[in-house]
Each structure stands twice: as C-alpha cells, then as structure tokens.
Write a protein that holds these residues in place. Structure first.
Motif, PDB file in Angstrom:
ATOM      1  N   GLN A  51       0.834  -1.204   0.000  1.00  0.00           N
ATOM      2  CA  GLN A  51       0.000   0.000   0.000  1.00  0.00           C
ATOM      3  C   GLN A  51       0.865   1.249   0.000  1.00  0.00           C
ATOM      4  O   GLN A  51       0.542   2.246  -0.664  1.00  0.00           O
ATOM      5  CB  GLN A  51      -0.914  -0.003   1.230  1.00  0.00           C
ATOM      6  CG  GLN A  51      -1.945   1.124   1.208  1.00  0.00           C
ATOM      7  CD  GLN A  51      -2.915   1.007   0.046  1.00  0.00           C
ATOM      8  OE1 GLN A  51      -3.610   0.009  -0.087  1.00  0.00           O
ATOM      9  NE2 GLN A  51      -2.957   2.033  -0.817  1.00  0.00           N
ATOM     10  N   ALA A  52       1.998   1.216   0.709  1.00  0.00           N
ATOM     11  CA  ALA A  52       2.905   2.370   0.739  1.00  0.00           C
ATOM     12  C   ALA A  52       3.486   2.638  -0.646  1.00  0.00           C
ATOM     13  O   ALA A  52       3.606   3.795  -1.066  1.00  0.00           O
ATOM     14  CB  ALA A  52       4.011   2.134   1.761  1.00  0.00           C
ATOM     15  N   VAL A  53       3.852   1.578  -1.368  1.00  0.00           N
ATOM     16  CA  VAL A  53       4.388   1.747  -2.718  1.00  0.00           C
ATOM     17  C   VAL A  53       3.292   2.291  -3.644  1.00  0.00           C
ATOM     18  O   VAL A  53       3.527   3.206  -4.451  1.00  0.00           O
ATOM     19  CB  VAL A  53       4.943   0.420  -3.265  1.00  0.00           C
ATOM     20  CG1 VAL A  53       5.418   0.592  -4.713  1.00  0.00           C
ATOM     21  CG2 VAL A  53       6.094  -0.087  -2.391  1.00  0.00           C
ATOM     22  N   LEU A  54       2.086   1.745  -3.516  1.00  0.00           N
ATOM     23  CA  LEU A  54       0.973   2.208  -4.354  1.00  0.00           C
ATOM     24  C   LEU A  54       0.658   3.673  -4.069  1.00  0.00           C
ATOM     25  O   LEU A  54       0.422   4.464  -5.003  1.00  0.00           O
ATOM     26  CB  LEU A  54      -0.255   1.330  -4.108  1.00  0.00           C
ATOM     27  CG  LEU A  54      -1.489   1.614  -4.963  1.00  0.00           C
ATOM     28  CD1 LEU A  54      -1.177   1.467  -6.446  1.00  0.00           C
ATOM     29  CD2 LEU A  54      -2.635   0.683  -4.563  1.00  0.00           C
ATOM     30  N   ASP A  55       0.683   4.065  -2.805  1.00  0.00           N
ATOM     31  CA  ASP A  55       0.428   5.462  -2.455  1.00  0.00           C
ATOM     32  C   ASP A  55       1.499   6.383  -3.052  1.00  0.00           C
ATOM     33  O   ASP A  55       1.192   7.484  -3.518  1.00  0.00           O
ATOM     34  CB  ASP A  55       0.400   5.628  -0.933  1.00  0.00           C
ATOM     35  CG  ASP A  55      -0.831   4.992  -0.294  1.00  0.00           C
ATOM     36  OD1 ASP A  55      -1.786   4.679  -1.024  1.00  0.00           O
ATOM     37  OD2 ASP A  55      -0.807   4.799   0.945  1.00  0.00           O
ATOM     38  N   ALA A  56       2.735   5.918  -3.055  1.00  0.00           N
ATOM     39  CA  ALA A  56       3.821   6.718  -3.639  1.00  0.00           C
ATOM     40  C   ALA A  56       3.613   6.911  -5.138  1.00  0.00           C
ATOM     41  O   ALA A  56       3.894   7.993  -5.676  1.00  0.00           O
ATOM     42  CB  ALA A  56       5.168   6.050  -3.373  1.00  0.00           C
ATOM     43  N   ILE A  57       3.134   5.879  -5.807  1.00  0.00           N
ATOM     44  CA  ILE A  57       2.850   6.002  -7.244  1.00  0.00           C
ATOM     45  C   ILE A  57       1.719   7.000  -7.475  1.00  0.00           C
ATOM     46  O   ILE A  57       1.802   7.858  -8.371  1.00  0.00           O
ATOM     47  CB  ILE A  57       2.489   4.628  -7.837  1.00  0.00           C
ATOM     48  CG1 ILE A  57       3.708   3.701  -7.801  1.00  0.00           C
ATOM     49  CG2 ILE A  57       1.984   4.773  -9.274  1.00  0.00           C
ATOM     50  CD1 ILE A  57       3.407   2.271  -8.205  1.00  0.00           C
ATOM     51  N   HIS A  58       0.664   6.913  -6.661  1.00  0.00           N
ATOM     52  CA  HIS A  58      -0.452   7.848  -6.816  1.00  0.00           C
ATOM     53  C   HIS A  58       0.004   9.286  -6.582  1.00  0.00           C
ATOM     54  O   HIS A  58      -0.434  10.208  -7.289  1.00  0.00           O
ATOM     55  CB  HIS A  58      -1.577   7.473  -5.844  1.00  0.00           C
ATOM     56  CG  HIS A  58      -2.296   6.221  -6.230  1.00  0.00           C
ATOM     57  ND1 HIS A  58      -3.067   5.489  -5.360  1.00  0.00           N
ATOM     58  CD2 HIS A  58      -2.352   5.553  -7.415  1.00  0.00           C
ATOM     59  CE1 HIS A  58      -3.568   4.436  -5.985  1.00  0.00           C
ATOM     60  NE2 HIS A  58      -3.145   4.457  -7.223  1.00  0.00           N
ATOM     61  N   ARG A  59       0.867   9.499  -5.588  1.00  0.00           N
ATOM     62  CA  ARG A  59       1.389  10.853  -5.351  1.00  0.00           C
ATOM     63  C   ARG A  59       2.191  11.345  -6.549  1.00  0.00           C
ATOM     64  O   ARG A  59       2.089  12.509  -6.954  1.00  0.00           O
ATOM     65  CB  ARG A  59       2.259  10.870  -4.081  1.00  0.00           C
ATOM     66  CG  ARG A  59       1.478  10.833  -2.787  1.00  0.00           C
ATOM     67  CD  ARG A  59       2.365  11.217  -1.609  1.00  0.00           C
ATOM     68  NE  ARG A  59       3.504  10.320  -1.456  1.00  0.00           N
ATOM     69  CZ  ARG A  59       3.464   9.187  -0.761  1.00  0.00           C
ATOM     70  NH1 ARG A  59       2.339   8.796  -0.169  1.00  0.00           N
ATOM     71  NH2 ARG A  59       4.542   8.444  -0.648  1.00  0.00           N
ATOM     72  N   HIS A  60       2.997  10.442  -7.103  1.00  0.00           N
ATOM     73  CA  HIS A  60       3.796  10.817  -8.272  1.00  0.00           C
ATOM     74  C   HIS A  60       2.891  11.215  -9.434  1.00  0.00           C
ATOM     75  O   HIS A  60       3.133  12.234 -10.097  1.00  0.00           O
ATOM     76  CB  HIS A  60       4.688   9.642  -8.677  1.00  0.00           C
ATOM     77  CG  HIS A  60       5.474   9.887  -9.923  1.00  0.00           C
ATOM     78  ND1 HIS A  60       6.665  10.586  -9.934  1.00  0.00           N
ATOM     79  CD2 HIS A  60       5.220   9.568 -11.228  1.00  0.00           C
ATOM     80  CE1 HIS A  60       7.119  10.666 -11.165  1.00  0.00           C
ATOM     81  NE2 HIS A  60       6.269  10.060 -11.973  1.00  0.00           N
ATOM     82  N   PHE A  61       1.862  10.428  -9.686  1.00  0.00           N
ATOM     83  CA  PHE A  61       0.942  10.767 -10.773  1.00  0.00           C
ATOM     84  C   PHE A  61       0.282  12.122 -10.531  1.00  0.00           C
ATOM     85  O   PHE A  61       0.130  12.936 -11.463  1.00  0.00           O
ATOM     86  CB  PHE A  61      -0.132   9.680 -10.901  1.00  0.00           C
ATOM     87  CG  PHE A  61       0.349   8.400 -11.529  1.00  0.00           C
ATOM     88  CD1 PHE A  61       1.442   8.374 -12.359  1.00  0.00           C
ATOM     89  CD2 PHE A  61      -0.314   7.204 -11.285  1.00  0.00           C
ATOM     90  CE1 PHE A  61       1.885   7.202 -12.949  1.00  0.00           C
ATOM     91  CE2 PHE A  61       0.110   6.018 -11.869  1.00  0.00           C
ATOM     92  CZ  PHE A  61       1.213   6.017 -12.700  1.00  0.00           C
ATOM     93  N   ALA A  62      -0.123  12.368  -9.270  1.00  0.00           N
ATOM     94  CA  ALA A  62      -0.829  13.610  -8.962  1.00  0.00           C
ATOM     95  C   ALA A  62       0.094  14.823  -9.072  1.00  0.00           C
ATOM     96  O   ALA A  62      -0.337  15.901  -9.527  1.00  0.00           O
ATOM     97  CB  ALA A  62      -1.418  13.526  -7.557  1.00  0.00           C
ATOM     98  N   GLU A  63       1.354  14.654  -8.674  1.00  0.00           N
ATOM     99  CA  GLU A  63       2.272  15.791  -8.614  1.00  0.00           C
ATOM    100  C   GLU A  63       3.004  16.032  -9.947  1.00  0.00           C
ATOM    101  O   GLU A  63       3.321  17.193 -10.275  1.00  0.00           O
ATOM    102  CB  GLU A  63       3.292  15.568  -7.509  1.00  0.00           C
ATOM    103  CG  GLU A  63       2.672  15.557  -6.114  1.00  0.00           C
ATOM    104  CD  GLU A  63       3.641  15.086  -5.041  1.00  0.00           C
ATOM    105  OE1 GLU A  63       4.831  14.803  -5.402  1.00  0.00           O
ATOM    106  OE2 GLU A  63       3.244  14.970  -3.872  1.00  0.00           O
ATOM    107  N   GLU A  64       3.267  14.970 -10.688  1.00  0.00           N
ATOM    108  CA  GLU A  64       4.104  15.108 -11.878  1.00  0.00           C
ATOM    109  C   GLU A  64       3.326  15.005 -13.195  1.00  0.00           C
ATOM    110  O   GLU A  64       3.874  15.294 -14.252  1.00  0.00           O
ATOM    111  CB  GLU A  64       5.200  14.025 -11.867  1.00  0.00           C
ATOM    112  CG  GLU A  64       6.104  14.067 -10.651  1.00  0.00           C
ATOM    113  CD  GLU A  64       6.943  15.321 -10.597  1.00  0.00           C
ATOM    114  OE1 GLU A  64       7.171  15.925 -11.665  1.00  0.00           O
ATOM    115  OE2 GLU A  64       7.381  15.701  -9.493  1.00  0.00           O
TER     116      GLU A  64
END
Length: 219
Positions: A205-218
């Motif tokens: 879940q932590a890795v998935l959350d990091a991917i979602h943050r990356h998509f949202a920010e970048e």
C-alpha cells in the motif's frame, strides 16, 4: 537448423505446457490437472493472450504438432524439443502424448475458471502475473537504500517521464490486484513470497500510495 514448424515446440504456449508437464513428472505430489487448470486460467484471464492465442488454438497446435512429429525422423526435430517432449511424455510415444495433452487441455478449457481460493496461485503464476512487482522489489530489498521511503521514491521516479504511462501504471495495477487477492500478511507471504519475499499489505500500500502521489504531482 530448426524448421519453423519445429520451433513451435521450442517457444510459446507448447513450450510452457511441456515445462509444466516435466515439472509434474519430476516433483512429488504435483498434479498435472491442476497445472493445466492454472495454464488455462492464465490465458483466459489475459485479454492479450486470449486475443493472440486462445486455448482452443493451443490445443489445435498440439494436434497439428503431433501429426508433424509422426511424419519426421528423430534427427529432423530440434534437439531441445525432442529432449523435453520425451521427458514430458514419460514413456508414452510422443505423437500419442501430444494428442493426449491436447485433449487434457481441451477438457480443462471447457470448465469454469477456478478462483484462487479453489486453486491457489502457483509460483510460476505469481512470477508472471506480478512481474512488475518483482522488478520493482529491488528498490525495496536490495540494501542499496538506507531508508524504505528513499528506495520507493527512487524506484517510482526512475520510470519518469516516458515509463509512467505503461510501466508505472502497470505496476500500480499489479499492486492493487495483489492487495485484493492477498489481504493479510500470511496470505501475501504465501501468494507473493516468490516474487517479493518481504511483501506485506502495508508495504504494498505504501508503494501504491507513492505512485499515486507521483501521478498527482508530476502528471
């Protein structure tokens, strides 16, 4: 030189089936019927595989290959295919065995796809289904990064920008699927342990959350 018809037995679906048959012959307790059910499940659960080579076509290829083998002298077939199909056949004449294997696969294909509760995921299924998780796990387990968050950030950003649309989105999909299939630490260790030995629902879940943050920010 391997002829093109002979190469059918060296690659792709026929080769995978022979590998499974050999493993069942040489592994105590392994059941070919279960492995064929997993094979059919893998193909039928993949739109790409079903589009390119549905199970019905695979069984037809086995039937045609049996006729081809029957017409050839042993030296006319590739050495690798000959060695593996003889191991898989375990004493049954090769043309007869290929027809038998075709019939067994055809029977399994007529049945409903078994869910993972009825037929647990094999290691080879997990390695195929969760290949992106396996590739990414180097950033988690390699020891290259002192902190977990640092490794995850590096792994996620390593695909930016061109890989995000395909590789990173595919990784996100696999993480979500694994979280649904393996909701507990114990079930994840059993189902995903071969691919990602230290995996747990919290880590995924932590890795998935990091991917979602990356998509949202970048993006």
């Amino acid at each position: 030189m391997t002829s093109y018809p002979g190469a059918v037995g060296d690659n792709g679906a026929v080769s995978r089936l022979l590998d499974l048959a050999i493993a069942c012959n040489e592994t105590p307790g392994a059941e070919l019927d279960d492995e064929l059910a997993r094979f059919c499940r893998t193909v039928r659960n993949s739109p790409e595989a079903s589009w390119a080579m549905p199970v019905a076509t695979i069984t037809a290829v086995l039937d045609l290959l049996s006729e081809y083998v029957e017409e050839k002298e042993p030296g006319q077939l590739s050495a690798g295919f000959t060695e593996r199909v003889v191991r898989a056949a375990a004493g049954i004449p090769v043309p007869e065995y290929l027809r038998l294997l075709s019939g067994l696969v055809r029977i399994r294909d007529r049945e409903p796809v078994p869910d993972f509760a009825a037929l647990p995921m094999a290691d080879w299924e997990a390695e195929l289904r969760f290949d992106r998780i396996g590739q990414f796990w180097w950033y988690v387990d390699s020891g290259e990064y002192e902190l977990f968050d640092e490794g995850v950030r590096e792994g996620v950003s390593s695909e930016h920008p061109n890989g995000c649309r395909i590789e990173l989105s595919a990784l996100a999909a696999q993480l979500q699927t694994a979280l649904i299939l393996f909701p507990t630490t114990a079930s994840m260790a059993e189902g995903l342990g071969k691919v990602a030995p230290s995996a747990s629902p919290l880590v995924l879940q932590a890795v998935l959350d990091a991917i979602h943050r990356h998509f949202a920010e970048e993006h």
